[in-house]
Design an enzyme around this catalytic site. Structure first.
Site, PDB file in Angstrom:
ATOM      1  N   LYS A   1      -1.750  -0.857  -4.307  1.00 13.06           N
ATOM      2  CA  LYS A   1      -1.965  -0.294  -4.021  1.00 13.06           C
ATOM      3  C   LYS A   1      -1.829   1.428  -3.658  1.00 13.06           C
ATOM      4  O   LYS A   1      -0.916   1.750  -3.001  1.00 13.06           O
ATOM      5  CB  LYS A   1      -3.359  -0.257  -3.337  1.00 13.06           C
ATOM      6  CG  LYS A   1      -3.903   0.027  -2.141  1.00 13.06           C
ATOM      7  CD  LYS A   1      -4.469  -0.634  -0.694  1.00 13.06           C
ATOM      8  CE  LYS A   1      -4.653   0.858   0.766  1.00 13.06           C
ATOM      9  NZ  LYS A   1      -5.586   0.014   1.760  1.00 13.06           N
TER      10      LYS A   1
ATOM     11  N   LYS B   1      -2.782   5.331  -2.634  1.00 11.81           N
ATOM     12  CA  LYS B   1      -3.570   5.970  -1.615  1.00 11.81           C
ATOM     13  C   LYS B   1      -4.022   7.081  -3.069  1.00 11.81           C
ATOM     14  O   LYS B   1      -2.813   7.891  -3.578  1.00 11.81           O
ATOM     15  CB  LYS B   1      -3.101   6.512  -0.278  1.00 11.81           C
ATOM     16  CG  LYS B   1      -2.678   5.915   0.035  1.00 11.81           C
ATOM     17  CD  LYS B   1      -4.072   5.242   0.941  1.00 11.81           C
ATOM     18  CE  LYS B   1      -3.904   3.957   1.845  1.00 11.81           C
ATOM     19  NZ  LYS B   1      -4.874   3.398   2.511  1.00 11.81           N
TER      20      LYS B   1
ATOM     21  N   SER C   1       0.874  -1.187  -0.134  1.00 11.02           N
ATOM     22  CA  SER C   1      -0.057   0.090   0.377  1.00 11.02           C
ATOM     23  C   SER C   1       0.879   0.928  -0.250  1.00 11.02           C
ATOM     24  O   SER C   1       1.703   1.381   1.115  1.00 11.02           O
ATOM     25  CB  SER C   1      -0.709  -0.269   0.797  1.00 11.02           C
ATOM     26  OG  SER C   1      -1.859   1.433   1.434  1.00 11.02           O
TER      27      SER C   1
ATOM     28  N   LYS D   1     -10.612  -6.483   7.694  1.00 11.49           N
ATOM     29  CA  LYS D   1      -9.254  -6.253   9.069  1.00 11.49           C
ATOM     30  C   LYS D   1      -9.945  -6.431  10.421  1.00 11.49           C
ATOM     31  O   LYS D   1     -11.087  -6.128  10.798  1.00 11.49           O
ATOM     32  CB  LYS D   1      -8.809  -4.632   9.019  1.00 11.49           C
ATOM     33  CG  LYS D   1      -8.322  -4.006   7.990  1.00 11.49           C
ATOM     34  CD  LYS D   1      -8.394  -2.518   7.935  1.00 11.49           C
ATOM     35  CE  LYS D   1      -7.852  -1.939   6.724  1.00 11.49           C
ATOM     36  NZ  LYS D   1      -7.678  -0.538   6.566  1.00 11.49           N
TER      37      LYS D   1
ATOM     38  N   GLY E   1      -4.619  -3.911   6.611  1.00  7.63           N
ATOM     39  CA  GLY E   1      -2.887  -3.560   7.248  1.00  7.63           C
ATOM     40  C   GLY E   1      -3.312  -2.518   7.951  1.00  7.63           C
ATOM     41  O   GLY E   1      -4.360  -1.324   7.084  1.00  7.63           O
TER      42      GLY E   1
ATOM     43  N   ASP F   1      -6.897   4.107  -3.395  1.00  7.21           N
ATOM     44  CA  ASP F   1      -7.952   3.801  -1.964  1.00  7.21           C
ATOM     45  C   ASP F   1      -7.958   4.463  -1.666  1.00  7.21           C
ATOM     46  O   ASP F   1      -6.886   6.063  -1.037  1.00  7.21           O
ATOM     47  CB  ASP F   1      -7.245   2.770  -0.692  1.00  7.21           C
ATOM     48  CG  ASP F   1      -7.692   3.101   0.674  1.00  7.21           C
ATOM     49  OD1 ASP F   1      -8.808   2.941   0.500  1.00  7.21           O
ATOM     50  OD2 ASP F   1      -7.720   2.460   1.829  1.00  7.21           O
TER      51      ASP F   1
ATOM     52  N   ASP G   1     -13.911  -0.628   2.945  1.00 11.97           N
ATOM     53  CA  ASP G   1     -13.179  -0.736   4.132  1.00 11.97           C
ATOM     54  C   ASP G   1     -14.240  -0.242   5.089  1.00 11.97           C
ATOM     55  O   ASP G   1     -14.656  -0.993   5.951  1.00 11.97           O
ATOM     56  CB  ASP G   1     -12.015  -0.647   3.731  1.00 11.97           C
ATOM     57  CG  ASP G   1     -10.439  -0.060   4.530  1.00 11.97           C
ATOM     58  OD1 ASP G   1     -11.403  -0.405   6.044  1.00 11.97           O
ATOM     59  OD2 ASP G   1      -9.352   0.353   4.785  1.00 11.97           O
TER      60      ASP G   1
ATOM     61  N   GLU H   1     -11.390   1.463  -3.398  1.00  8.04           N
ATOM     62  CA  GLU H   1     -11.245   1.220  -2.345  1.00  8.04           C
ATOM     63  C   GLU H   1     -11.919   2.277  -1.310  1.00  8.04           C
ATOM     64  O   GLU H   1     -11.438   3.294  -1.313  1.00  8.04           O
ATOM     65  CB  GLU H   1     -10.248   0.386  -1.419  1.00  8.04           C
ATOM     66  CG  GLU H   1      -9.961   0.168  -0.113  1.00  8.04           C
ATOM     67  CD  GLU H   1      -8.723  -0.730   0.119  1.00  8.04           C
ATOM     68  OE1 GLU H   1      -7.756  -0.418  -0.077  1.00  8.04           O
ATOM     69  OE2 GLU H   1      -9.180  -0.209   1.858  1.00  8.04           O
TER      70      GLU H   1
HETATM   71  O1  OSB Z   1      -7.253   2.195   4.404  1.00  7.08           O
HETATM   72  O2  OSB Z   1      -6.584  -0.048   3.898  1.00  7.08           O
HETATM   73  C1  OSB Z   1      -6.105   1.700   5.034  1.00  7.08           C
HETATM   74  C2  OSB Z   1      -3.461   1.644   7.017  1.00  7.08           C
HETATM   75  C3  OSB Z   1      -3.733   2.574   8.175  1.00  7.08           C
HETATM   76  C4  OSB Z   1      -5.587   2.848   8.129  1.00  7.08           C
HETATM   77  C5  OSB Z   1      -5.740   2.509   7.185  1.00  7.08           C
HETATM   78  C6  OSB Z   1      -5.287   1.872   5.170  1.00  7.08           C
HETATM   79  C7  OSB Z   1      -3.839   1.623   5.584  1.00  7.08           C
HETATM   80  C8  OSB Z   1      -2.845   0.751   4.562  1.00  7.08           C
HETATM   81  C9  OSB Z   1      -1.698   0.041   5.450  1.00  7.08           C
HETATM   82  O3  OSB Z   1      -3.231   1.260   3.747  1.00  7.08           O
HETATM   83  C10 OSB Z   1      -1.755  -1.398   4.640  1.00  7.08           C
HETATM   84  C11 OSB Z   1      -0.752  -2.042   5.298  1.00  7.08           C
HETATM   85  O4  OSB Z   1      -0.734  -2.630   6.558  1.00  7.08           O
HETATM   86  O5  OSB Z   1       0.240  -2.045   4.739  1.00  7.08           O
HETATM   87 MG    MG Z   2      -8.750   0.882   2.798  1.00  6.06          MG
END
Ligand code: OSB
Ligand code: MG
Length: 369
Positions: free
Chosen positions: A161, A163, A135, A262, A290, A188, A238, A213
């Protein structure tokens, strides 16, 4: 399991690189480590709530408060036969799923150690290695984003992925897609859009993304269904899915074609595995999200992701993607086929590096008889 003692540790760990999402940028990550002793066996759980209420209303501060003032004191001296049974004891607490999940995880660790079974075995997991991706946070420019992604591809990650947020979405994603036409790519938004401006995202629909996402607000399952009707790319929820009921309703509303599970967000591994089962019955693929976990939460995520309907790569990257030094002695590494191996020792299958733990502990609190 007779719970004898619980120690809470508030941790703050330096990330290797800053992580930026639509709700903020962090260079350190907070969490709470739950250390539990029952029948003389020690187990660990990670409460994944972060320092700030950007992703969720829960923070390390609210979890600490719920733990100290409501959840932990009544648990001391209690006997619990199975980890899932813990939920009955805390069902009177409205919400605070991440706090609940941290304690449930420690119970699974102890239960597994007592039974001589791995968490994967207890949950009914099947895969010994689980496919993973990385991510990638929001970067300063499309060029910077390409550099970061290139480095992860070189490390062997086969799914990326990124952001996104308004103003940092279509140009960045299209640029990446042009350079890597075959990459398994997804985005995401962490709730950064409203239905009325989500048409801006329409060009993403032609980029062959695995999924989009959480584009809209977490309490907006209905509007996600309206958006999904306009997109061929699967919408993946999510933040909106806090329990099995939400998952069922979102599927019934056709608001989501894929679900990110999660264990922290849904209140524990038992609820996460129940959502997995429900989605399997409805032919909705799931994947493991995650929260930048330490090795403790990472071990739990790997076990959960070994269940058969986790068919998309998880956000369960290698330890070295996150931290210079983790609090577990075990480091999770990326296999050449973009998988990570699921721990097979009893319970979570991890041990704590007490020196590393001490270095990142801001404060601790002990509860015992
Ligand atoms: O939206 O998936 C998410 C990390 C913190 C809070 C929200 C998210 C995330 C990540 C990180 O996308 C995923 C990872 O642990 O590598
Ligand atoms: Mg997410």
């Amino acid at each position: 399991m007779k719970i004898e003692k619980i120690t809470l540790y508030h941790l703050r760990m330096e990330l290797k690189t800053a992580f930026e999402t639509s709700f903020g940028r962090i260079k350190t990550r907070d969490c709470i480590l739950v250390e539990m002793i029952a029948d003389g066996v020690t187990g660990y759980g990670e409460c994944v709530a972060d320092r700030d209420p950007g992703y969720s209303y829960e923070t390390s501060g609210t979890a600490w408060h719920i733990y100290c003032d409501f959840m932990i004191p009544p648990l001391i001296g209690k006997t619990i036969d199975h980890p899932a049974q813990f939920q009955e004891l805390v069902s009177w607490i409205n919400g605070h799923n991440m706090a609940k999940a941290g304690v449930e995880m420690a119970l699974w660790d102890i239960y597994g150690k007592q039974q001589g079974k791995s968490l994967m075995g207890l949950l009914g997991g099947e895969k010994l290695q689980v496919p993973v991706g990385v991510s990638v946070g929001i970067q300063d420019s499309p060029e910077a984003l390409v550099k970061v992604v290139e480095a992860y591809l070189k490390e062997g990650y086969q799914r990326v992925k990124i952001k996104i947020k308004p103003g940092k979405d279509v140009i960045e994603t299209s640029h990446l897609r042009k350079l890597f036409p075959d990459l398994q790519l997804q985005v995401d938004a962490n709730s950064a859009y409203q239905l009325k401006d989500a048409h801006q995202l329409k060009p993403l629909d032609d980029l062959g993304l695995l999924l989009i996402e959480q584009p809209l607000a977490s309490d907006d399952i209905w509007d996600h269904s309206r958006l999904q009707a306009e997109f061929k790319t699967p919408i993946c929820l999510d933040e909106s899915i806090l329990n099995q009921r939400h998952a069922r309703q979102a599927i019934e509303m056709k608001a989501t074609k894929v679900i990110n599970i999660k264990q922290g967000r849904v209140g524990g591994l038992s609820e996460g595995s129940a959502i997995h089962d429900l989605c399997q019955q409805h032919n909705i693929p799931v994947w493991c999200g995650g929260m930048l976990e330490t090795g403790v939460g990472r071990a739990a995520n790997l076990a959960l992701a070994s269940l058969p309907n986790f068919t998309l790569p998880g956000d369960i990257s290698a330890t070295e993607r996150y931290y210079l030094e983790d609090i577990t002695n075990e480091m999770f590494t990326l296999n050449p086929d973009s998988t990570v191996t699921v721990p097979q020792k009893p319970g979570l299958g991890i041990t704590i590096n007490t020196r590393a733990l001490e270095q990142v502990t801001l404060c601790q609190q002990v509860f015992s008889e």
